[in-house]
Enzyme design. Structure first.
Site, PDB file in Angstrom:
ATOM      1  N   ARG A  65       8.343  34.589  34.782  1.00 52.10           N
ATOM      2  CA  ARG A  65       7.882  35.587  33.825  1.00 52.10           C
ATOM      3  C   ARG A  65       6.635  36.266  34.384  1.00 52.10           C
ATOM      4  NH1 ARG A  65       5.541  33.822  29.976  1.00 52.10           N
ATOM      5  NH2 ARG A  65       5.537  31.608  30.465  1.00 52.10           N
ATOM      6  N   TYR A 204      15.002  38.263  36.230  1.00 52.07           N
ATOM      7  CA  TYR A 204      14.838  36.815  36.117  1.00 52.07           C
ATOM      8  C   TYR A 204      14.492  36.332  34.706  1.00 52.07           C
ATOM      9  CZ  TYR A 204      13.934  32.117  37.862  1.00 52.07           C
ATOM     10  OH  TYR A 204      14.009  30.772  38.106  1.00 52.07           O
ATOM     11  N   GLY A 205      15.101  35.258  34.301  1.00 51.13           N
ATOM     12  CA  GLY A 205      14.687  34.455  33.137  1.00 51.13           C
ATOM     13  C   GLY A 205      14.187  35.233  31.939  1.00 51.13           C
ATOM     14  N   GLY A 206      13.024  34.815  31.470  1.00 49.53           N
ATOM     15  CA  GLY A 206      12.447  35.380  30.247  1.00 49.53           C
ATOM     16  C   GLY A 206      12.178  36.873  30.319  1.00 49.53           C
ATOM     17  N   LYS A 213      12.500  34.575  25.045  1.00 48.64           N
ATOM     18  CA  LYS A 213      11.071  34.749  24.790  1.00 48.64           C
ATOM     19  C   LYS A 213      10.790  36.062  24.064  1.00 48.64           C
ATOM     20  CE  LYS A 213      10.193  30.927  27.043  1.00 48.64           C
ATOM     21  NZ  LYS A 213       9.937  29.691  26.277  1.00 48.64           N
ATOM     22  N   HIS A 233       7.359  27.912  19.604  1.00 48.46           N
ATOM     23  CA  HIS A 233       7.715  27.438  20.947  1.00 48.46           C
ATOM     24  C   HIS A 233       7.811  25.913  20.900  1.00 48.46           C
ATOM     25  CE1 HIS A 233       6.634  27.512  25.509  1.00 48.46           C
ATOM     26  NE2 HIS A 233       7.934  27.510  25.322  1.00 48.46           N
ATOM     27  N   SER A 255       3.419  24.640  29.283  1.00 46.87           N
ATOM     28  CA  SER A 255       4.334  24.363  30.389  1.00 46.87           C
ATOM     29  C   SER A 255       3.832  23.176  31.220  1.00 46.87           C
ATOM     30  CB  SER A 255       4.482  25.601  31.262  1.00 46.87           C
ATOM     31  OG  SER A 255       3.224  25.971  31.768  1.00 46.87           O
ATOM     32  N   CYS A 257       4.419  20.011  30.798  1.00 49.87           N
ATOM     33  CA  CYS A 257       4.148  18.784  30.044  1.00 49.87           C
ATOM     34  C   CYS A 257       5.427  18.000  29.763  1.00 49.87           C
ATOM     35  CB  CYS A 257       3.440  19.104  28.735  1.00 49.87           C
ATOM     36  SG  CYS A 257       1.742  19.672  28.954  1.00 49.87           S
ATOM     37  N   GLY A 258       6.584  18.498  30.210  1.00 48.06           N
ATOM     38  CA  GLY A 258       7.834  17.744  30.076  1.00 48.06           C
ATOM     39  C   GLY A 258       8.508  17.911  28.723  1.00 48.06           C
ATOM     40  N   LYS A 259       8.554  19.148  28.230  1.00 52.72           N
ATOM     41  CA  LYS A 259       9.156  19.392  26.917  1.00 52.72           C
ATOM     42  C   LYS A 259      10.645  19.050  26.907  1.00 52.72           C
ATOM     43  CE  LYS A 259       8.960  23.370  24.104  1.00 52.72           C
ATOM     44  NZ  LYS A 259       8.788  24.751  24.570  1.00 52.72           N
ATOM     45  N   THR A 260      11.366  19.493  27.942  1.00 49.39           N
ATOM     46  CA  THR A 260      12.799  19.206  28.002  1.00 49.39           C
ATOM     47  C   THR A 260      13.039  17.700  28.136  1.00 49.39           C
ATOM     48  OG1 THR A 260      13.219  21.403  28.920  1.00 49.39           O
ATOM     49  CG2 THR A 260      14.946  19.765  29.222  1.00 49.39           C
ATOM     50  N   ASP A 280      13.359  24.228  23.314  1.00 46.18           N
ATOM     51  CA  ASP A 280      12.366  25.284  23.585  1.00 46.18           C
ATOM     52  C   ASP A 280      11.860  26.040  22.363  1.00 46.18           C
ATOM     53  OD1 ASP A 280      10.800  26.583  25.551  1.00 46.18           O
ATOM     54  OD2 ASP A 280      12.144  28.298  25.574  1.00 46.18           O
ATOM     55  N   ARG A 374      15.699  27.082  38.156  1.00 42.54           N
ATOM     56  CA  ARG A 374      16.251  26.801  36.828  1.00 42.54           C
ATOM     57  C   ARG A 374      17.724  26.414  36.851  1.00 42.54           C
ATOM     58  NH1 ARG A 374      12.449  27.546  32.370  1.00 42.54           N
ATOM     59  NH2 ARG A 374      10.571  28.150  33.504  1.00 42.54           N
ATOM     60  N   GLY A 501      10.569   7.409  28.775  1.00 45.42           N
ATOM     61  CA  GLY A 501      11.236   6.644  27.723  1.00 45.42           C
ATOM     62  C   GLY A 501      10.287   5.807  26.881  1.00 45.42           C
TER      63      GLY A 501
HETATM   64  O1  TSX Z   1       7.924  14.772  31.157  1.00 44.16           O
HETATM   65  C1  TSX Z   1       7.046  13.945  31.279  1.00 44.16           C
HETATM   66  N1  TSX Z   1       6.765  13.110  30.218  1.00 44.16           N
HETATM   67  C2  TSX Z   1       7.461  13.274  28.915  1.00 44.16           C
HETATM   68  C3  TSX Z   1       8.717  12.548  28.921  1.00 44.16           C
HETATM   69  C4  TSX Z   1       9.449  12.368  27.838  1.00 44.16           C
HETATM   70  N2  TSX Z   1       6.352  13.858  32.460  1.00 44.16           N
HETATM   71  C5  TSX Z   1       6.605  14.794  33.565  1.00 44.16           C
HETATM   72  C6  TSX Z   1       5.683  15.980  33.406  1.00 44.16           C
HETATM   73  C7  TSX Z   1       6.023  17.102  34.315  1.00 44.16           C
HETATM   74  C8  TSX Z   1       7.034  18.034  33.747  1.00 44.16           C
HETATM   75  C9  TSX Z   1       5.401  12.903  32.604  1.00 44.16           C
HETATM   76  N3  TSX Z   1       4.599  12.609  33.634  1.00 44.16           N
HETATM   77  C10 TSX Z   1       5.116  12.021  31.565  1.00 44.16           C
HETATM   78  C11 TSX Z   1       5.822  12.105  30.345  1.00 44.16           C
HETATM   79  O2  TSX Z   1       5.597  11.324  29.420  1.00 44.16           O
HETATM   80  N4  TSX Z   1       4.117  11.193  31.975  1.00 44.16           N
HETATM   81  C12 TSX Z   1       3.813  11.571  33.245  1.00 44.16           C
HETATM   82  C13 TSX Z   1       2.782  10.952  34.111  1.00 44.16           C
HETATM   83  C14 TSX Z   1       3.404   9.771  34.830  1.00 44.16           C
HETATM   84  C15 TSX Z   1       4.098   9.975  36.011  1.00 44.16           C
HETATM   85  C16 TSX Z   1       4.655   8.861  36.652  1.00 44.16           C
HETATM   86  C17 TSX Z   1       4.503   7.597  36.127  1.00 44.16           C
HETATM   87  C18 TSX Z   1       3.812   7.409  34.943  1.00 44.16           C
HETATM   88  C19 TSX Z   1       3.262   8.502  34.307  1.00 44.16           C
HETATM   89  N5  TSX Z   1       5.003   6.417  36.737  1.00 44.16           N
HETATM   90  C20 TSX Z   1       5.653   6.281  37.911  1.00 44.16           C
HETATM   91  O3  TSX Z   1       5.839   7.245  38.600  1.00 44.16           O
HETATM   92  C21 TSX Z   1       6.136   4.939  38.258  1.00 44.16           C
HETATM   93 MN    MN Z   2       9.421  27.614  26.903  1.00 39.75          MN
END
Ligand code: TSX
Ligand code: MN
Length: 588
Positions: A65, A204-206, A213, A233, A255, A257-260, A280, A374, A501
């Site tokens: 974007r 591209y994308g958005g 978006k 969002h 972005s 932070c691992g939303k998906t 999303d 993507r 998890g």
């Molecule tokens: O998506 C992530 N989540 C949410 C999961 C449901 N990520 C990846 C972020 C980039 C898109 C994370 N990264 C999360 C998380 O909860 N935590 C971390 C940081 C992290 C990375 C690796 C390990 C522990 C924490 N452990 C090992 O690699 C062994």
């Molecule tokens: Mn998004």
């Protein structure tokens, strides 16, 4: 304006070779894909490894974007606010008229009717995108309810028009390039009062898939403001406890932070289950019962591939096992896809084709897949797709989570005291930049409600709208609001929380809180868990994960005060009061 009149008007402006009204059928998708394979734009993947899937790569300068070229053209500049680019609508229309005049010469103009949200939901909205990009047609077919069915709903409803061009007209006899775009001349333009979208120069994308978006967030947020609902969002998940009781959470994260990953979580806690409604966007309305209901306006995932693996997100990996379009990932020798974070590449691995379409040199120090590469895939292919995602009334939201990537200061999880305090938490969302995002690494970037690039009106008015929404229901029926941070680090720079998890342990506490069960302890910043279920985990420093450093938080208050001043007299009183109250509690 009737659809036919508008199509004729845009065709007269853009001068395409021909016009194709999309019916949304599989045959249409297959025919367009086959034509793109013939012209070399799409590469079919190995049918034994990744059936009915395609690889393609964009122009190297058309990969994300483009916020600096994104405009909100309201009559008054103040209505776009301090966080959006603005231009006078008449002035912008002059620019667009020139740009779009003849811009589709030599190309097919596709007309894409689409529905955002379940086909028979009263909360769904119809859009029509006109585009000269067949890549956009294929992606819109996956990402929205596209074609004849949407068209049938169109007469009853007014539609949101969107015009998109890659901005590369073809002269007679001129050969096309694989990824036409106009990187020096890109415009992503929204007219919120007219409810129209114009996009030029990017494929591209958005920038190009206007339902996502541009419509479902920027235009929809202005509709929601006027009509008294929320266009956010946010991911939406269903969570079921071992007793079989089910609740729904919505969550907003900036972005990286691992939303998906959270939207498709595999819980480590035995007996708990997560199901995915959306990864999303959430459109949320109050129901007659006073509860907040959410629909996912989208029908697919346009997810970041790098970092996705059977370890980080096994459900995503199963989702993209077939019928998926991959853009800007690497290609393997046996015509499958690869990206950084998928698995370790050994020195003896067969050579890759990089996202640029050239032989990949591991010694180059550059990634084989572009960091923003993507996958486009139907939501229905997700093994934990929630059947309720198709419910026209939406799903009742019990908790709203905000979060950011913060190495220190912000605890693993805390609960807001009430709605207004929760809105303050949403407004205070900030995240530390990673290597994947441009800008200095580790710098704090404010991203209120994770909506900074997506709010279609003045963000101060948006905060006020959130406060106002809390007055539409009673406190016991409103979702509870939480702040989470999976990313705290110890003094040696190691992550304190295993994440992924194991985040189910945090979700369990939130689930039980919304059931009036889980126990909490008041702190100056909010309510902290008395404890978390850590069964099966070793060496977790929970005290540190849940600690509140008063001095650090006083610094946070100063920082936020400076940020809030940006919104001037459009900042609602209620937010400044929350900030004052927080400072007061910290100084006690
Ligand atoms: O998506 C992530 N989540 C949410 C999961 C449901 N990520 C990846 C972020 C980039 C898109 C994370 N990264 C999360 C998380 O909860 N935590 C971390 C940081 C992290 C990375 C690796 C390990 C522990 C924490 N452990 C090992 O690699 C062994
Ligand atoms: Mn998004």
């Amino acid at each position: 304006m009737p659809l036919k009149t508008w199509i004729d008007e845009i065709a007269a402006l853009c001068c395409p070779k021909r016009v194709h009204l999309c019916d949304g059928s599989q045959e249409e998708f297959d025919a367009i894909a086959a034509e793109m394979v013939r012209s070399g734009v799409l590469v079919p993947l190995n049918p034994h490894k990744r059936p009915h899937s395609f690889w393609c790569h964009s122009h190297p300068d058309d990969v994300a974007r483009v916020e600096e070229n994104t405009f909100i053209c309201s009559q008054k500049k103040e209505d776009a606010g301090p966080t959006n680019n603005w231009k006078d609508p008449l002035e912008m229309k002059q620019i667009l008229k020139k740009l779009f005049h003849g811009c589709m010469k030599g190309r097919t103009m596709y007309v894409i009717p689409y529905c955002m949200g379940p086909l028979h939901s009263p909360f769904s909205r119809i859009g029509v995108e006109i585009t000269d990009s067949p890549y956009v047609v294929l992606n819109m077919k996956i990402m929205t309810r596209m074609g004849k069915t949407a068209l049938e709903r169109l007469d009853a409803a007014s539609f949101i028009p969107g015009v998109h061009s890659v901005g590369v007209p073809l002269q007679p006899g001129q050969k096309d390039v694989p990824w036409p775009c106009n990187p020096m001349n890109r415009w992503i333009v929204h007219f919120p009062e007219e409810r129209a979208i114009w996009s030029y120069g990017s494929g591209y994308g958005g920038n190009a898939l206007l339902g996502k978006k541009c419509f479902a967030l920027r235009i929809a947020s202005t509709l929601a403001h006027k009509e008294g609902w929320l266009a956010e969002h946010m991911l939406i998940v269903g969570i079921t406890n071992p007793a079989g009781e089910k609740k729904y959470f919505a969550a907003a994260f900036p972005s990286a932070c691992g939303k998906t990953n959270l939207a498709m979580l595999t819980p480590t806690l035995p007996g708990w289950k997560i199901e995915c409604v959306g990864d999303d966007i959430a459109w949320m309305h109050f129901g007659a019962d006073g509860r907040l209901y959410a629909i996912n306006p989208e029908a697919g995932y346009f997810g970041v591939a790098p970092g996705t693996s059977f370890k980080t997100n096994p459900n995503a990996m199963r989702t993209i096992a077939h019928d998926t379009i991959f853009t800007n990932v690497a290609l393997t020798e046996d015509k499958d896809v690869w990206w950084e974070g998928m698995e370790i590449l050994s020195a003896s691995s067969p050579p890759l084709t990089s996202w640029l379409g050239t032989p990949y040199d591991p010694a180059s120090g550059k990634p084989a897949a572009y960091p923003n590469a993507r996958f486009t895939v139907s939501a229905k292919q997700c093994p934990i797709y929630d059947k309720e995602a198709e419910n026209p009334q939406g799903v009742p939201i019990s908790a709203i989570l905000f979060g950011g990537r913060r190495a220190s200061t912000v605890p693993l999880v805390f609960e807001s005291f009430n709605w207004n305090h929760g809105v303050f938490l949403g407004a205070s969302v900030s995240s530390e930049t990673t290597a994947a995002s441009k800008g200095e690494m580790g710098r704090l970037r404010h991203d209120p409600f994770a909506m900074l690039p997506f709010c279609g009106y003045n963000m101060g008015d948006y905060f006020a709208h959130w406060l106002e929404m809390g007055r539409k229901s009673s406190s016991e029926k409103l979702p509870r609001i939480y702040y989470v941070n999976w990313f705290q680090k110890d003094n040696a720079g190691q992550f304190l929380w295993p994440g992924f998890g194991d985040n189910s342990r945090v979700l369990k506490w939130i689930f039980e809180r919304t059931d009036h069960k889980g126990e909490a302890i008041d702190s100056p910043i909010g309510r902290l868990p008395k404890t978390l279920d850590l069964h099966g985990l070793q060496g977790i420093n929970l005290d540190r994960l849940l600690s509140v450093d008063r001095n650090a938080w006083l610094g946070e208050c100063d920082e936020l005060f400076g940020y809030f001043k940006l919104f001037g007299d459009r900042l609602p009183q209620g937010l400044m009061e929350e900030l004052k109250a927080l400072r007061g509690r910290l100084e006690q």
